[in-house]
Design an enzyme around this catalytic site. Structure first.
Site, PDB file in Angstrom:
ATOM      1  N   HIS A 206       0.801  -1.216   0.000  1.00 54.44           N
ATOM      2  CA  HIS A 206       0.000   0.000   0.000  1.00 54.44           C
ATOM      3  C   HIS A 206       0.838   1.273   0.000  1.00 54.44           C
ATOM      4  CE1 HIS A 206      -3.388   2.566   1.760  1.00 54.44           C
ATOM      5  NE2 HIS A 206      -3.919   2.005   0.692  1.00 54.44           N
ATOM      6  N   LYS A 208       3.060   4.504  -1.082  1.00 51.08           N
ATOM      7  CA  LYS A 208       3.011   5.424  -2.222  1.00 51.08           C
ATOM      8  C   LYS A 208       4.190   6.392  -2.077  1.00 51.08           C
ATOM      9  CE  LYS A 208      -1.653   4.886  -0.905  1.00 51.08           C
ATOM     10  NZ  LYS A 208      -1.933   3.700  -1.642  1.00 51.08           N
ATOM     11  N   ASP A 213      17.049   9.924  -8.012  1.00 49.97           N
ATOM     12  CA  ASP A 213      18.502  10.174  -7.941  1.00 49.97           C
ATOM     13  C   ASP A 213      19.054  10.197  -6.518  1.00 49.97           C
ATOM     14  OD1 ASP A 213      18.640  10.332 -10.698  1.00 49.97           O
ATOM     15  OD2 ASP A 213      18.478  12.513 -10.758  1.00 49.97           O
ATOM     16  N   HIS A 629      -8.863  10.652   1.284  1.00 46.91           N
ATOM     17  CA  HIS A 629      -7.943   9.535   1.084  1.00 46.91           C
ATOM     18  C   HIS A 629      -6.602   9.774   1.770  1.00 46.91           C
ATOM     19  CE1 HIS A 629      -5.212   6.843  -1.309  1.00 46.91           C
ATOM     20  NE2 HIS A 629      -6.231   6.017  -1.133  1.00 46.91           N
ATOM     21  N   LYS A 631      -3.727  10.334   4.605  1.00 46.02           N
ATOM     22  CA  LYS A 631      -3.427   9.620   5.851  1.00 46.02           C
ATOM     23  C   LYS A 631      -2.566  10.559   6.684  1.00 46.02           C
ATOM     24  CE  LYS A 631      -4.055   6.375   2.463  1.00 46.02           C
ATOM     25  NZ  LYS A 631      -5.472   6.198   2.606  1.00 46.02           N
ATOM     26  N   ASP A 636      -1.076  19.480  17.924  1.00 46.59           N
ATOM     27  CA  ASP A 636      -0.612  20.691  18.610  1.00 46.59           C
ATOM     28  C   ASP A 636       0.138  21.664  17.705  1.00 46.59           C
ATOM     29  OD1 ASP A 636      -1.727  19.684  20.902  1.00 46.59           O
ATOM     30  OD2 ASP A 636       0.158  19.007  21.778  1.00 46.59           O
TER      31      ASP A 636
END
Length: 838
Positions: A206, A208, A213, A629, A631, A636
């Protein structure tokens, strides 16, 4: 015979034998023996950790993790320069800029990768910035491109990684520049006969992220795939009577999963959902770009994954090389799963290709962000013992929060203790502890959670096909407030009112399909539907795609494809031939999207031009949930976690889905206030939170389509974020301000009521049983999903009601189906499948 002479003699004999068929047969026999040995893995789940050298590697990894915060494989790193991206428009544009500058290597890890994705929009005017075309140019320039994608269970997920692999491999055919410079690996396998014990049916890769380089990296919630590109006004409409070349979402990139999931994605130009009849599902996401020492850690995770897949699937393939790393040589190369068998197949390539010390971040600190890479990873996904440093980080950071916890996530399934099996991650307990502590101290403290209204891609939630989505929703409600072990009830049990501390919201967007009377007449006179024209446009700008999805040689378009393309182009010609006849050769005064009216200075819906009877306009208003979508965790105004990890067991336990995230704390502080008191906020966290809140509140202007002059659409090594200072920036500066909170909850109140009144948007608090569902939103074919519920409501009233919507916030309906069994145990939901949904 002199000492050592016999060994030299046999060594010489071995060298001579290597050039013979006898030697090849011997090596082949050894490889076959090793392959057959995999059958033993079926009864030995510990087969990667039972030999002495494997135990030594595990122990070494454990010592490293124990010495790091959150028990991560990666250390804390100072001096990173990190930039945030909110929504796909800025992120994809920045990725396109960075990819074009690649000189040596590109690493890409994605759950889904769509080669035909346009990184810049509108697509017709940016055809050279389709992802596959950018990668083709870099491969032809000599850049080595390494890609790992999740190999899906085809019956359950529609992302078709086989198409991804073959389309990219076909970009540079044998005998052309760049051949062999793009390698795509898919994992895991699902064939017991091919891979024996080294397979999984249930869990996904999952992550991404991108590393270019060894200089710069991207990480977050955005896959390089269809359905993710969006702007901050989140349009639902993509109908263009002035010309289909103006469309933003070609082919399968126009999607609404609540109406129809992605279909045959290898046929990227097709789309069974008509833009003239339905709106798309808008998409909200967050990602990061960084330069600094953490780039090395992200690269190390990729190389570990690459070598593990090489070992797992391609150990005897010359087409896949082993990757070694500067800094992980010699006795430490086992940390990145390098193996050196007696008869290796494939080369050993050391990365980076040029000296590591030449990287800008290796020469000194680039920024002010203290950061650490964290992950969920285990034996099946990386060949390591379980690491769940993401869960450790979430729990510790939330429990230590003093003022607020702000969460954006696709899911919210968590436990307060072992009594909530089958849910096991403990983020819920951390929330309980933080709220109880604040309540007993009399301290103002809020946990603000923003998640999707429907955390999956069901159609009608009443259908049997939606059982899996209802199961997810059921687990979410049980995590939040249903049952004695839920977060709310556990807080209440200690004498604290959870409703003073925890607030949960969804996002929703509206728009108007610009299906004018003139365009309808154009359809009638030409005999061609707008849907056929949108297909022809996709065919024109998505040409030369690979249609083969087998492991045979990919072929570029065949005679059948050519005939279909010719037919579609003829349809488009017939449609366009009627343009003057129906008056569309003149300027179209109605706008193609009115989503900007929910944003700052976007005007009112009641003042928008419409080139027809307003009663006809009513048929074209649409709404949809704005799918969250990202995450993201902000605590604070100082600490941020961003990456691929959802709040559920799949992402948090480590043994299920593989994930990669990053914890960030900016040592560059800004003078701010917290509940009216002076406060030193981290620049990175505070500016990100302020932009997100302004977007959700409608306190940001809509984005123009041209991102070339937008600083927020550039990589971090080009320029920092534009924090868009002004009165609205100052207004949301204090996250605990009563004025900000009044606007936040007030907007959510109004928006929720309007969406309910006009569209009967579901889910809703008035739906407590399935009978309520039928009364609230009857199942019939009179009205299309997402359109106005009452066709007899006066047009001006509809417009004036929509004028009241500001931003996208709505309340999460916590009473939805509270008196009904949401997911009855059966074939879909049972003791064997529960972990899939949690």
């Amino acid at each position: 015979m002199a000492p050592g002479e016999d060994s030299r003699m046999f060594a010489g004999l071995r060298d001579k034998l290597k050039a013979t068929n006898l030697y090849d047969a011997k090596v082949g026999a050894i490889h076959f023996k090793n392959k057959m040995g995999k059958l033993g893995n079926l009864i030995n789940a510990n087969h990667r950790h039972d030999e002495e050298h494997e135990k030594a590697t595990d122990e070494k990894r454990n010592r490293i993790a124990e010495s790091h915060r959150f028990k991560s494989f990666a250390p804390e790193r100072d001096g990173n320069k990190i930039k945030w991206y909110v929504d796909g428009q800025d992120y994809f544009y920045a990725v396109s800029v960075a990819l074009e500058k690649a000189k040596e290597t590109i690493y890409i890890e994605d759950w889904w990768l769509s080669p035909e994705l346009f990184l810049r929009r509108p697509p017709f005017f940016n055809q050279e910035y389709r992802l596959d075309q950018i990668l083709k140019r870099r491969a032809e320039a000599g850049v080595k491109i390494y890609i790992i994608v999740y190999k899906e269970v085809a019956a359950a997920v529609s992302c078709n990684s086989a198409h991804t692999k073959h389309a990219l491999h076909a970009l540079c055919p044998e005998g052309t520049p760049g051949h062999g410079n793009i390698t795509v690996l898919r994992h895991p396998d699902h064939n017991v006969f091919e891979n024996a014990g080294d397979m999984t049916f249930y869990w996904a890769h999952h992550e991404k992220f991108i590393v270019i380089d060894y200089e710069i990296a991207f990480i977050g919630g955005l896959d390089l795939c269809f359905g993710r590109w969006d702007s901050r006004q989140h349009p639902c409409a993509d109908v263009h009577p002035a010309g289909v070349q103006n469309e933003m979402f070609p082919g399968q990139d126009f999607n609404n999963n609540r109406i129809m999931d992605f279909q045959t994605v290898e046929d990227w130009k097709s789309n069974e959902l008509s833009k003239a009849d339905y709106g798309r599902m808008p998409w909200h996401d967050v990602a990061m770009c960084l330069v600094g020492d953490c780039v090395f850690d992200i690269a190390e995770h990729f190389v570990l994954r690459w070598n593990f897949v090489k070992r797992d699937k391609y150990k005897r393939s010359e087409k896949v090389d082993w990757l070694t790393m500067t800094g992980r040589e010699g006795e430490n190369e086992d940390l990145i799963a390098v193996q050196r068998p007696k008869h290796p197949v494939g080369k050993y390539i050391n990365h980076p290709l040029s000296p590591l010390e030449n990287r800008s971040w290796a020469k000194g600190q680039q920024g002010t962000v203290h950061a650490q890479v964290i992950r969920s990873s285990a034996d099946w996904s990386s060949g390591i013992l379980t690491e769940h440093s993401i869960q450790n980080a979430y729990s510790e950071i939330i429990e230590n929060a003093q003022h607020f916890v702000y969460i954006e996530n696709q899911f919210f399934i968590t436990a307060t203790g072992e009594e909530q099996a089958p849910i096991h991650n403990t983020i819920g307990r951390a929330i309980v502890n933080a709220c109880v502590k604040a309540g007993k101290e009399g301290r103002k403290f809020r946990v603000i959670i923003v998640i999707p209204a429907v955390p999956g891609f069901a159609g009608d939630l009443r259908d049997d096909a939606a059982m899996g989505t209802r199961a997810i929703m059921d687990y979410q409600y049980k995590s939040i407030h249903r049952g004695p072990h839920s977060i709310f009830e556990q807080i209440k049990a200690q004498g604290i009112d959870p409703k003073q501390h925890i607030f949960i919201f969804n996002l929703r967007s509206y728009d108007r399909l610009n299906k004018t009377a003139a365009m309808v007449e154009q359809e009638e006179k030409s005999g061609v539907k707008y849907q056929d024209v949108q297909r022809a446009e996709a065919e024109e700008i998505m040409a030369e795609g690979v249609h083969s999805t087998t492991d045979q040689k990919p072929t570029l378009g065949d005679d059948t494809d050519a005939k279909e393309k010719e037919r579609l182009i003829e349809q488009k010609r017939k449609f366009e031939a009627q343009r003057t006849e129906v008056g569309l050769d003149k300027e179209v005064t109605s706008t193609d999207s009115i989503a900007a009216t929910a944003m700052l200075n976007g005007g009112k819906v009641s003042e928008q031009r419409w080139d027809d009877d307003l009663e006809k306009e009513k048929e074209n208003f649409v709404q949809e949930e704005l799918y969250i979508h990202g995450k993201l965790l902000i605590v604070d105004d100082r600490i941020v976690i961003c990456g691929s990890s959802n709040i559920n067991d799949r992402s948090q336990l480590g043994i299920h889905d593989s994930e990669l995230s990053i914890v960030m704390e900016d040592y560059n502080t800004i003078d701010s206030t917290m509940d009216g008191q002076p406060f030193k906020a981290g620049h990175h966290a505070a500016t990100l939170r302020r932009l997100l809140w302004r977007e959700h509140l409608g306190l940001l202007p809509a984005q123009p389509l041209d991102a070339s002059k937008d600083p927020n659409a550039q990589p971090v090594d080009v320029c920092p974020n534009d924090i868009m200072e002004g009165p609205e920036y100052d207004f949301v500066a204090d996250p605990m301000s009563d004025q900000v909170w009044d606007m936040w909850t007030g907007n959510a109140d109004t928006n929720t009521q309007i969406f309910r009144h006009l569209f009967r948007a579901d889910p809703d608090d008035n739906i407590k049983t399935f009978d309520d569902y039928e009364a609230f939103l009857p199942r019939h074919n009179k009205f299309k999903q997402g359109h106005l519920h009452d066709p007899f409501m006066p047009a001006q009233e509809v417009r004036e009601k929509l004028d009241q919507i500001k931003g996208h916030l709505v309340w999460m309906p916590l009473d939805f189906l509270c008196d009904a069994p949401m997911a009855e145990k059966g074939l879909q939901v049972n003791a064997y499948t529960e972990s899939i949904y949690t």
